[in-house]
Design an enzyme around this catalytic site. Structure first.
Site, PDB file in Angstrom:
ATOM      1  CG  LEU A   1      -1.921  -1.102   1.394  1.00 22.79           C
ATOM      2  CD1 LEU A   1      -2.680  -0.940   2.713  1.00 22.79           C
ATOM      3  CD2 LEU A   1      -2.891  -1.134   0.226  1.00 22.79           C
ATOM      4  CG  ASP A   2       0.493   4.233  -2.997  1.00 23.44           C
ATOM      5  OD1 ASP A   2       1.280   3.389  -3.455  1.00 23.44           O
ATOM      6  OD2 ASP A   2      -0.382   4.803  -3.680  1.00 23.44           O
ATOM      7  CE  LYS A   3       5.391   8.927   4.644  1.00 28.34           C
ATOM      8  NZ  LYS A   3       6.364  10.037   4.491  1.00 28.34           N
TER       9      LYS A   3
ATOM     10  CB  THR B   1      -2.909   3.977   0.698  1.00 28.14           C
ATOM     11  OG1 THR B   1      -2.884   4.875  -0.413  1.00 28.14           O
ATOM     12  CG2 THR B   1      -4.152   3.110   0.626  1.00 28.14           C
TER      13      THR B   1
ATOM     14  NE  ARG C   1      -2.176   8.307  -5.078  1.00 24.16           N
ATOM     15  CZ  ARG C   1      -0.915   8.561  -4.731  1.00 24.16           C
ATOM     16  NH1 ARG C   1      -0.107   7.572  -4.360  1.00 24.16           N
ATOM     17  NH2 ARG C   1      -0.458   9.792  -4.767  1.00 24.16           N
TER      18      ARG C   1
END
Length: 342
Positions: free
Chosen positions: A149-151, A153, A263
């Site tokens: 997961l993105d930082k 998110t 996104r």
């Protein structure tokens, strides 16, 4: 793992090549005999390290052809200490057993050490928390990251603790659930209200002008990767108040799992995520068209409004389908509530 002919309890596995092994490559035969605990790549690494003997002599090549009746010994080294080191970082653990751990990742936590984030990551936290229960991914005591997961998110993630779990889960995520039970659902707060309540975005993704960002690209480009996102509009905000900017709460289900997929896809159809610093810059002034105090809440929101709500997958050991959900974190739920009230 396929049952060894004998095992001395000190990490030495003894196997005997049967008639069906004659003429097979050593690495091919060993990988089949030691499946599912050891991949062919792991077997090749053991051979290269001199950990495999045939008839008492160190095997000099993974390509060596076997003869029927040969005795093969595999000395399993102790897993090496993890690098990076473990750090005591609080974790919201949803489930844990000998094979895997499921966590609710908070926004702001980087998953894996890298440039600019060598410490304070999820991997550091898991090494500290799991300790000796990590049996060794590729011969190293480290957690097996199978998806990210993105930082900024938040939400549900599964991490492997054993080589076998790592391979099985990696295959499931690489396959995107086409051959098994894998479901991923996210909730996103987006600018504008999609014209369709339910829709599918099928658009390949590739690198943008920099190394980090992604963009929808022509499918014939060398770096184009197939990407499909299904979305459902759950709530609409400001639909009847034309003087203000409107927004929507959307559930996104991934058919593929590309970097920044939700996104980029939502921005591609004209509905970037609220707070997205990379793909929503053109919509930053939308906040100026909101009433107070919502306007300031939106401007102060420090990240993309995206949360991994649901993760469902087949357990690599029990083969049972298990599912985990995590509610929206307080910062995002408070922002959504503020939109409901304006």
């Amino acid at each position: 793992m396929g049952a060894p002919d004998s095992e001395d309890g000190q990490g030495l596995i003894v196997l005997e090549a049967g008639a069906d092994a004659a003429g097979l490559r050593l690495d091919q035969w060993l990988a089949a005999r030691m499946a599912p605990d050891f991949s062919r790549g792991r077997v090749q690494a053991l051979i290269k390290q001199g950990a495999v003997r045939i008839g008492g002599n160190v095997a000099d090549s993974a390509k060596r052809k076997l003869a029927a009746g040969e005795r093969v010994e595999v000395a399993l080294p102790e897993p090496e200490p993890a690098d990076p080191q473990g750090e005591e970082i609080a974790l919201d653990i949803l489930y844990e057993d000998d094979a895997l751990i499921v966590i609710n990742k908070p926004a702001g936590l980087v998953v894996h050490p890298g440039a600019g984030n060598w410490t304070g990551t999820l991997v550091n936290a898991l090494i500290h928390h799991c300790g000796e229960s990590l049996s060794g991914i590729g011969g190293v005591k480290r957690p097996g990251i199978v998806h990210r997961l993105d930082k900024d998110t938040s939400g549900v993630m599964v991490v492997a603790k054993t080589d076998r779990a790592h391979r099985a889960l990696s295959e499931a995520f690489a396959d995107h659930g086409r051959e098994g039970d894998l479901k991923r659902a996210y909730v996103a707060l987006v600018w504008g209200i999609p014209s369709r309540a339910v829709g599918t975005i099928d658009a390949p993704l590739g690198r943008a002008s920099d190394r980090v960002r992604r963009a929808v690209v022509p499918e014939h480009r060398d770096d184009a990767r197939h990407a499909v996102t299904h979305f459902t509009v759950q709530e609409r905000f400001g639909e009847d108040r034309k003087e203000f900017a409107d927004a929507a709460l959307v559930e996104c289900r991934l058919e593929t799992g590309r970097t920044h997929q939700i996104r980029v896809h939502m921005a591609h159809i004209g509905h970037p995520l609220v707070g997205d610093p990379d793909y929503g810059q053109a919509f930053r002034t939308k906040a100026n068209r909101l009433p107070e105090p919502l306007r300031e809440k939106v401007k102060a929101f420090p990240r993309q409004a995206l949360h991994a709500r649901l993760l469902e997958f087949r357990h690599p050991d029990t083969h049972m389908t298990i599912a985990f959900e995590a509610p929206m974190p307080s910062d995002m739920s408070e922002l959504v509530q503020a939109f409901r009230e304006f």
